[in-house]
Design a protein around this motif. Structure first.
Motif, mmCIF file in Angstrom:
data_model
loop_
_atom_site.group_PDB
_atom_site.id
_atom_site.type_symbol
_atom_site.label_atom_id
_atom_site.label_comp_id
_atom_site.label_asym_id
_atom_site.label_seq_id
_atom_site.Cartn_x
_atom_site.Cartn_y
_atom_site.Cartn_z
ATOM 1 N N UNK A 196 0.637 4.283 -2.752
ATOM 2 C CA UNK A 196 0.375 5.676 -2.391
ATOM 3 C C UNK A 196 1.470 6.592 -2.930
ATOM 4 N N UNK A 197 2.715 6.145 -2.894
ATOM 5 C CA UNK A 197 3.811 6.950 -3.440
ATOM 6 C C UNK A 197 3.630 7.194 -4.937
ATOM 7 N N UNK A 198 3.179 6.176 -5.666
ATOM 8 C CA UNK A 198 2.951 6.347 -7.100
ATOM 9 C C UNK A 198 1.847 7.371 -7.340
ATOM 10 N N UNK A 199 0.747 7.250 -6.616
ATOM 11 C CA UNK A 199 -0.375 8.160 -6.820
ATOM 12 C C UNK A 199 -0.010 9.600 -6.462
ATOM 13 N N UNK A 200 0.716 9.792 -5.373
ATOM 14 C CA UNK A 200 1.109 11.155 -4.993
ATOM 15 C C UNK A 200 2.081 11.751 -6.005
ATOM 16 N N UNK A 201 2.975 10.938 -6.562
ATOM 17 C CA UNK A 201 3.897 11.444 -7.579
ATOM 18 C C UNK A 201 3.149 11.870 -8.834
ATOM 19 N N UNK A 202 2.172 11.070 -9.257
ATOM 20 C CA UNK A 202 1.385 11.439 -10.442
ATOM 21 C C UNK A 202 0.584 12.708 -10.184
ATOM 22 N N UNK A 214 0.817 -1.207 0.000
ATOM 23 C CA UNK A 214 0.000 0.000 0.000
ATOM 24 C C UNK A 214 0.850 1.256 0.000
ATOM 25 N N UNK A 215 1.969 1.197 0.679
ATOM 26 C CA UNK A 215 2.810 2.393 0.746
ATOM 27 C C UNK A 215 3.381 2.720 -0.633
ATOM 28 N N UNK A 216 3.807 1.717 -1.370
ATOM 29 C CA UNK A 216 4.332 1.943 -2.715
ATOM 30 C C UNK A 216 3.237 2.487 -3.634
ATOM 31 N N UNK A 255 -4.196 5.935 8.610
ATOM 32 C CA UNK A 255 -4.185 4.473 8.586
ATOM 33 C C UNK A 255 -2.851 3.886 9.010
ATOM 34 N N UNK A 256 -1.810 4.747 9.118
ATOM 35 C CA UNK A 256 -0.481 4.282 9.544
ATOM 36 C C UNK A 256 0.009 3.140 8.672
ATOM 37 N N UNK A 257 0.022 3.391 7.395
ATOM 38 C CA UNK A 257 0.462 2.362 6.470
ATOM 39 C C UNK A 257 1.962 2.164 6.647
ATOM 40 N N UNK A 258 2.361 0.921 6.851
ATOM 41 C CA UNK A 258 3.762 0.597 7.034
ATOM 42 C C UNK A 258 4.326 0.031 5.745
ATOM 43 N N UNK A 272 -4.878 12.253 0.218
ATOM 44 C CA UNK A 272 -4.222 10.941 0.160
ATOM 45 C C UNK A 272 -3.152 10.818 1.243
ATOM 46 N N UNK A 273 -2.391 11.887 1.446
ATOM 47 C CA UNK A 273 -1.352 11.861 2.484
ATOM 48 C C UNK A 273 -1.978 11.777 3.868
ATOM 49 N N UNK A 274 -3.062 12.515 4.081
ATOM 50 C CA UNK A 274 -3.741 12.446 5.380
ATOM 51 C C UNK A 274 -4.302 11.056 5.635
ATOM 52 N N UNK A 275 -4.858 10.424 4.598
ATOM 53 C CA UNK A 275 -5.385 9.070 4.761
ATOM 54 C C UNK A 275 -4.280 8.090 5.084
ATOM 55 N N UNK A 276 -3.114 8.270 4.485
ATOM 56 C CA UNK A 276 -1.979 7.400 4.780
ATOM 57 C C UNK A 276 -1.524 7.591 6.215
#
Length: 359
Positions: A113-119, A109-111, A260-263, A253-257
């Motif tokens: 989220x990183x892709x979506x935030x970069x786009x 999930x962390x990877x 949820x404390x995605x590790x 998206x960052x707030x949701x991460x």
């Protein structure tokens, strides 16, 4: 147009050349920086297509204006810089996100989220120029340095990556009424990319084949509720229900991460359940403390005891200790010569009770 690219030798060293349907793509080494770059120029078929050629030129100018770490670095050399061709020079990439997702998906999930935030960061830079992509798909997102950097590679004017937007990534208003794309159409495409990242191709096509897309958490149970709500809002059927800008979608998206404390393993941290009202809290079992070994034993500490009986009928004990730091309070009572003494020994000398000595 001339096909002799030796005119580029002053700045680039050509490594290989391949021919796409509309472009000639050359892999080269830039002499000044010693970095690998991709050089794109129109082929003869595109050269006679005035509309396509103009779109390529506009794409080159727009990419060159985007100075953002989430968009590929690009320079455009218009016709006349080297010869009668225009040249678009960008970073070299081997794969796009579409190549990585062939018959695969990620459970990290962390990877994702990183892709979506970069786009979304790349779209924010594009939106800053007053531009809308309108054709966003995984083929427009490139992967550099083995996944260390995710960047937007096109502005939607010309498909330099040969990406074609499939129906699953196209906003409903674009499919039904052919409406003009706005920034909310691109946000829908980003949400669709999020769905595709976390599920297989066939499951993705079934999920996004209808305007009412099911919640992501129903399809992928390990996705936290907060993240599912954010991505679900991105793919809302009505544009007015989506986020108004890429920056707003990214912040959500960052707030949701964070909530949820995605590790890094992709598993959200599970909070400890609270006790029901009125019930006593159950304490977790505590491991018993290990008892420290005491050095209070007499015989390990004593090396020798010499007993002498002088004429005054008193017993004198000489105690030599192997641990001189042992305090006197820790010294036990010792037995005198042949009979028990009621008095404790004091640092090597003790006085026996009358009548206990034997000559």
């Amino acid at each position: 147009m001339s096909s002799d690219f030796r005119i580029l030798d002053s700045q680039f060293r050509l490594i290989e050349t391949k021919f796409d349907p509309k472009l000639i793509v050359m892999k080269a080494l830039e002499v000044a920086t010693e970095r690998q770059v991709a050089i794109r120029t129109p082929n003869d078929q595109l050269a006679v297509d005035s509309a396509g050629l103009q779109a390529f030129i506009e794409e080159g100018h727009q990419l060159a204006r985007l100075d953002d770490p989430h968009v590929v670095t690009a320079r455009f050399f218009p016709a006349g810089s080297f010869d009668d061709r225009g040249y678009l020079v960008t970073e070299w990439w081997e794969r796009t996100l579409a190549n990585l997702l062939v018959d695969r998906y990620t459970d990290d999930l962390r990877f994702a989220v990183e892709i979506l935030t970069s786009v979304l960061d790349g779209l924010h830079a594009l939106h800053g120029l007053g531009r809308v992509h309108g054709q966003l798909s995984p083929g427009d997102v490139v992967v550099l340095d083995d996944g260390e950097h995710i960047k937007l590679a096109t502005t939607g004017l010309f498909p330099i990556t040969n990406a074609v937007q499939s129906p699953g990534f196209r906003a409903p208003e674009r499919t039904v009424s052919k409406a003009r794309a706005d920034i909310r159409s691109d946000i829908y495409s980003v949400g669709a990319i999020g769905y595709r990242l976390l599920m297989g191709e066939s499951k993705f096509e079934r999920a996004l084949s209808t305007p009412l897309v099911p919640p992501l958490r129903e399809l992928v149970p390990q996705v936290p509720e907060s993240l599912s709500q954010v991505v679900g809002r991105m793919v809302s059927a009505r544009p007015s229900d989506r986020y108004p800008s890429p920056a707003a979608a990214r912040n959500a998206l960052v707030d949701a991460q964070r909530v949820s404390r995605v590790v890094s393993t992709g598993t959200p941290a599970t909070p400890r359940p609270k006790p029901a009202p009125g019930s006593a809290a159950v304490r977790e079992p505590v491991a018993p403390r290990k008892r420290r070994k005491r050095h209070g034993g007499a015989w390990p500490a004593i090396v020798a005891i010499a007993v002498t009986a002088p004429s005054n009928s008193r017993v004198q004990l000489t105690v030599r200790l192997s641990r001189p730091w042992l305090p006197s309070s820790r010294l036990p009572r010792y037995a005198c010569s042949r009979r028990r003494c009621s008095a404790p020994c004091q640092l090597g000398q003790a006085r026996a009770a009358p009548g206990t000595a034997r000559s």
